[in-house]
Motif scaffolding. Structure first.
Motif, PDB file in Angstrom:
ATOM      1  N   ARG A 275       0.832  -1.210   0.000  1.00 25.74           N
ATOM      2  CA  ARG A 275       0.000   0.000   0.000  1.00 25.74           C
ATOM      3  C   ARG A 275       0.861   1.252   0.000  1.00 25.74           C
ATOM      4  O   ARG A 275       0.582   2.211  -0.724  1.00 25.74           O
ATOM      5  N   SER A 292      -6.984  -2.220  -3.898  1.00 25.36           N
ATOM      6  CA  SER A 292      -7.830  -2.004  -2.719  1.00 25.36           C
ATOM      7  C   SER A 292      -8.833  -3.134  -2.549  1.00 25.36           C
ATOM      8  O   SER A 292      -9.061  -3.621  -1.429  1.00 25.36           O
ATOM      9  N   HIS A 312      -9.335   0.040   3.975  1.00 25.59           N
ATOM     10  CA  HIS A 312      -9.161  -0.430   2.595  1.00 25.59           C
ATOM     11  C   HIS A 312     -10.497  -0.456   1.857  1.00 25.59           C
ATOM     12  O   HIS A 312     -10.554  -0.211   0.646  1.00 25.59           O
TER      13      HIS A 312
END
Length: 416
Positions: A275, A292, A312
């Motif tokens: 991420r 995601s 997320h």
């Protein structure tokens, strides 16, 4: 246009001009010329036809002669007209991609590919076919992508270029995996793996992609110790390239597979690293949406903290809002699973009504049916729960995801 440009001189000129402009191979890639093909051209592993050179010269904004070198570029009027028409179509397709009109890009590239096939040009067929493959991947049309790549593989085999065979087999393995054909996916992975060390792809981004696909196929099938070994090899290879984008994608693939292998702590660590690396302007909105959604799916699988999942989930909702069709169905399926995780089976059942299970291929469909079956069981609708969980278990067996199938049959016995 049928003239060809000699290698390796062309590759050196192309690399020099690109470097002088401060462009990466990815920046130069557009339309029917993808990043992998740029790499092959620069290494001298592929010989470009003049129509490809004309396309690259236009992208680089340099005279054709500066890129092509001292060769005879005279063409007949019919060849020149055909080359101009094809270039126009390529540019229109590129423009459509840039504007997010993937449907128009697919239509134009499909026409260009049909012309290439009719001409009998293996190079043009592979180049335009791979460009179309990328658009179909972006659109999430898994069935069409699988059929296209199956048609391209024999062309690559006849062309006799190892890089083309490997590139298509890697993509075909991913496409087969995505529609639940895990046995076929593994066959393509093995065949690509047997060839890749003898190609220009060795230890490059395509090699990392092959490992990522291999790992994901094993994870979907319920593999164990082999996953960890391959993950370590893939991460080391990605780190050696020194690209945050490539490392981020490698960590993304590794986190999903390790979660399936029961390596929860390391999976979450790598997910966080992915991420951080992918949260940059160079990551496209579509890739961010895919990451995601995949992150949410992984976090749900390992029963992570709800607050972490929500972070997320919010990113997935925001990124997917710009998309439609199949991607929206995948997000809705995640919402069903998320509602179960947060203890709201009634909401999960309500949201499931908006999902078309037929648009969820492979493991996505299994997970959705599993979540819906669990929601129905929690809501006391036992008969419906049993029927839905049985569908999920049978679907898992159909795609050779036997570990997940065994889990579903156990859960079904508990419900029934």
């Amino acid at each position: 246009m049928v003239a060809q440009v000699p290698q390796p001189e062309f590759g050196r000129r192309l690399r020099k001009l690109r470097s002088e402009l401060g462009l990466s191979q990815r920046d130069l890639a557009s339309g029917a010329v993808n990043q992998s093909y740029i790499s092959l051209l620069e290494s001298g592993a592929r010989v470009p036809t003049l129509d490809v050179v004309a396309h690259l010269a236009k992208v680089l904004n340099v005279p054709l002669r500066d890129l092509a070198g001292d060769i005879d570029i005279t063409t007949g009027p019919e060849d020149a007209a055909a080359g101009r028409a094809e270039l126009v179509q390529e540019l229109l397709a590129t423009s459509a991609i840039d504007q997010g009109d993937l449907e128009q890009a697919e239509e134009r590239l499909t026409r260009i590919l049909a012309t290439a096939r009719a001409s009998g040009s293996q190079h043009a067929t592979l180049t335009h076919g791979l460009a179309l493959d990328r658009v179909l991947e972006m659109r999430g049309d898994r069935n069409a992508r699988y059929e296209l790549l199956r048609d391209l593989l024999p062309v690559a085999e006849v062309a006799g270029v190892a890089e083309a065979r490997v590139r298509i087999r890697v993509s075909l393995a991913a496409a087969a995996r995505d529609i639940g054909r895990l046995d076929e996916a593994f066959t393509h992975v093995e065949q690509a793996g047997a060839e890749i060390d003898g190609t220009a792809f060795r230890h490059g981004s395509e090699h990392i992609k092959l490992l990522a696909v291999h790992i994901s196929v094993l994870a979907d099938a319920g593999g164990g110790a082999e996953i960890v070994r391959l993950v370590n090899s893939m991460l080391a290879m990605a780190e050696a390239l020194g690209s945050p984008s490539i490392s981020g994608r490698a960590q993304w693939a590794a986190s999903l597979a390790l979660a399936a292998a029961g390596e929860t702590d390391r999976s979450l660590e790598l997910l966080g690293g992915a991420r951080r690396m992918l949260a940059n302007p160079h990551t496209s909105l579509r890739d961010w949406a895919r990451f995601s959604r995949a992150a949410v799916s992984t976090l749900l699988d390992v029963k992570a903290d709800p607050q972490m999942i929500e972070e997320h989930m919010a990113a997935a909702r925001a990124a997917t809002a710009a998309e439609s069709g199949t991607e929206a169905h995948r997000l809705a399926a995640l919402e069903v699973r998320y509602a179960i995780a947060t203890g709201d089976p009634d909401r999960a059942i309500t949201m499931a009504a908006s999902v078309d299970p037929g648009k969820l291929m492979g493991l996505d469909g299994v997970r959705f049916r599993h979540a819906l079956g669990s929601a129905l069981a929690q809501a006391g609708r036992t008969a419906e729960a049993v029927a839905t969980l049985r569908e999920a278990a049978q679907a898992a067996e159909d795609i050779s995801a036997f570990r997940r199938a065994a889990q579903l049959w156990r859960e079904l016995n508990e419900v029934g």
